[in-house]
Design a protein around this motif. Structure first.
Motif, PDB file in Angstrom:
ATOM      1  N   VAL A  70       1.326  -1.063  -0.015  1.00 20.79           N
ATOM      2  CA  VAL A  70       0.399   0.417   0.154  1.00 20.79           C
ATOM      3  C   VAL A  70       0.492   1.220   0.176  1.00 20.79           C
ATOM      4  O   VAL A  70       1.527   1.617   1.237  1.00 20.79           O
ATOM      5  CB  VAL A  70      -0.719  -0.293   1.087  1.00 20.79           C
ATOM      6  N   VAL A  83      -6.010  -6.599   3.832  1.00 19.27           N
ATOM      7  CA  VAL A  83      -7.015  -5.541   3.726  1.00 19.27           C
ATOM      8  C   VAL A  83      -8.110  -5.452   3.532  1.00 19.27           C
ATOM      9  O   VAL A  83      -8.356  -7.643   2.426  1.00 19.27           O
ATOM     10  CB  VAL A  83      -6.026  -4.506   2.608  1.00 19.27           C
ATOM     11  N   HIS A  99       0.201  -2.808  -6.641  1.00 21.60           N
ATOM     12  CA  HIS A  99      -0.078  -1.811  -5.361  1.00 21.60           C
ATOM     13  C   HIS A  99      -1.066  -1.452  -5.075  1.00 21.60           C
ATOM     14  O   HIS A  99      -1.342   0.087  -6.102  1.00 21.60           O
ATOM     15  CB  HIS A  99       1.405  -1.262  -4.792  1.00 21.60           C
ATOM     16  N   PHE A 100      -1.834  -1.052  -3.904  1.00 20.64           N
ATOM     17  CA  PHE A 100      -3.003   0.357  -4.056  1.00 20.64           C
ATOM     18  C   PHE A 100      -1.698   1.105  -4.041  1.00 20.64           C
ATOM     19  O   PHE A 100      -1.371   1.374  -3.374  1.00 20.64           O
ATOM     20  CB  PHE A 100      -3.283  -0.350  -2.498  1.00 20.64           C
ATOM     21  N   ALA A 103      -6.021   4.280   0.062  1.00 17.89           N
ATOM     22  CA  ALA A 103      -6.218   3.526   1.095  1.00 17.89           C
ATOM     23  C   ALA A 103      -7.345   2.372   0.787  1.00 17.89           C
ATOM     24  O   ALA A 103      -8.370   2.983   0.590  1.00 17.89           O
ATOM     25  CB  ALA A 103      -6.882   4.773   2.321  1.00 17.89           C
ATOM     26  N   MET A 107      -7.701  -1.994   6.878  1.00 16.29           N
ATOM     27  CA  MET A 107      -6.971  -2.821   7.004  1.00 16.29           C
ATOM     28  C   MET A 107      -6.670  -3.041   8.618  1.00 16.29           C
ATOM     29  O   MET A 107      -7.581  -3.511   9.535  1.00 16.29           O
ATOM     30  CB  MET A 107      -6.005  -1.401   7.335  1.00 16.29           C
ATOM     31  N   TYR A 129      -2.909   5.294   8.772  1.00 14.89           N
ATOM     32  CA  TYR A 129      -4.103   4.989   8.694  1.00 14.89           C
ATOM     33  C   TYR A 129      -5.568   5.964   8.584  1.00 14.89           C
ATOM     34  O   TYR A 129      -6.034   6.082   7.419  1.00 14.89           O
ATOM     35  CB  TYR A 129      -4.545   3.408   8.720  1.00 14.89           C
TER      36      TYR A 129
END
Length: 186
Positions: A70, A83, A99-100, A103, A107, A129
């Motif tokens: 992420v 996630v 990849h993220f 968000a 999580m 986060y």
């Protein structure tokens, strides 16, 4: 006087492959390196993934992923244990490397033993986060068999419940999702 050095995702790209024994994350430009987790840690992550995957296949609302990258910014890049992301975020928030880049809604971090690991997950990652818009954050302690739920309230993730054996895990971001805590730790 030496200027502060900041690690970036570009630095991670040129690190040698260690065969998966180490996890490299960057938070506010600081490099964090952890070892491969305990087998019980991995089993709990697998159980949560199984429950989320089963629910996701029924609802088709999104998907769970174990240990994804992420990347919030070049100096904030993490590898959470798990996630869950809605289909909308999957459609617009994944880069070419998988990849993220936004968000995920949920999580999950599973605590590894040690005060430094607990501090990172319960403070540093909680703030990170929160800052980047995660809707819900679960912190799982496999040794104590507890699951803490943090939900976004007034633009911050705040603790709303600590679940123990006998409790049931539900979430407003996962309509109809329900699992007994005992199943997660079995």
């Amino acid at each position: 006087m030496v200027a502060n050095l900041y690690w970036t995702t570009a630095d991670l790209d040129v690190m040698p492959d260690d065969g998966g024994w180490l996890r490299h994350e960057i938070i506010e430009g600081e490099l964090l390196v952890t070892r491969a987790p305990h087998i019980r840690h991995q089993a709990i992550g697998g159980n949560i993934h199984f429950e989320l995957e089963f629910w996701s296949r029924q609802t088709k609302l999104g998907k769970p992923f174990q240990v994804p990258g992420v990347i919030f910014t070049p100096t904030d890049a993490v590898i959470p244990d798990l996630v869950w992301a809605s289909q909308a975020r999957l459609d617009r928030g994944i880069d070419e490397a998988g990849h993220f880049t936004i968000a995920p809604e949920l999580m999950v971090e599973i605590l590894s033993p040690g005060s430094q690991n607990e501090q990172r997950d319960k403070s540093v990652k909680l703030k990170l986060y929160s800052m980047y818009g995660v809707q819900e954050y679960w912190i799982v302690n496999w040794q104590l068999q507890t699951l803490e739920i943090y939900r976004r309230t007034e633009a911050q993730l705040q603790l709303v419940a600590t679940l123990l054996a006998g409790d049931t895990l539900t979430s407003p971001i996962l309509p109809g999702f329900s699992v007994e805590i005992d199943r997660i730790f079995s």
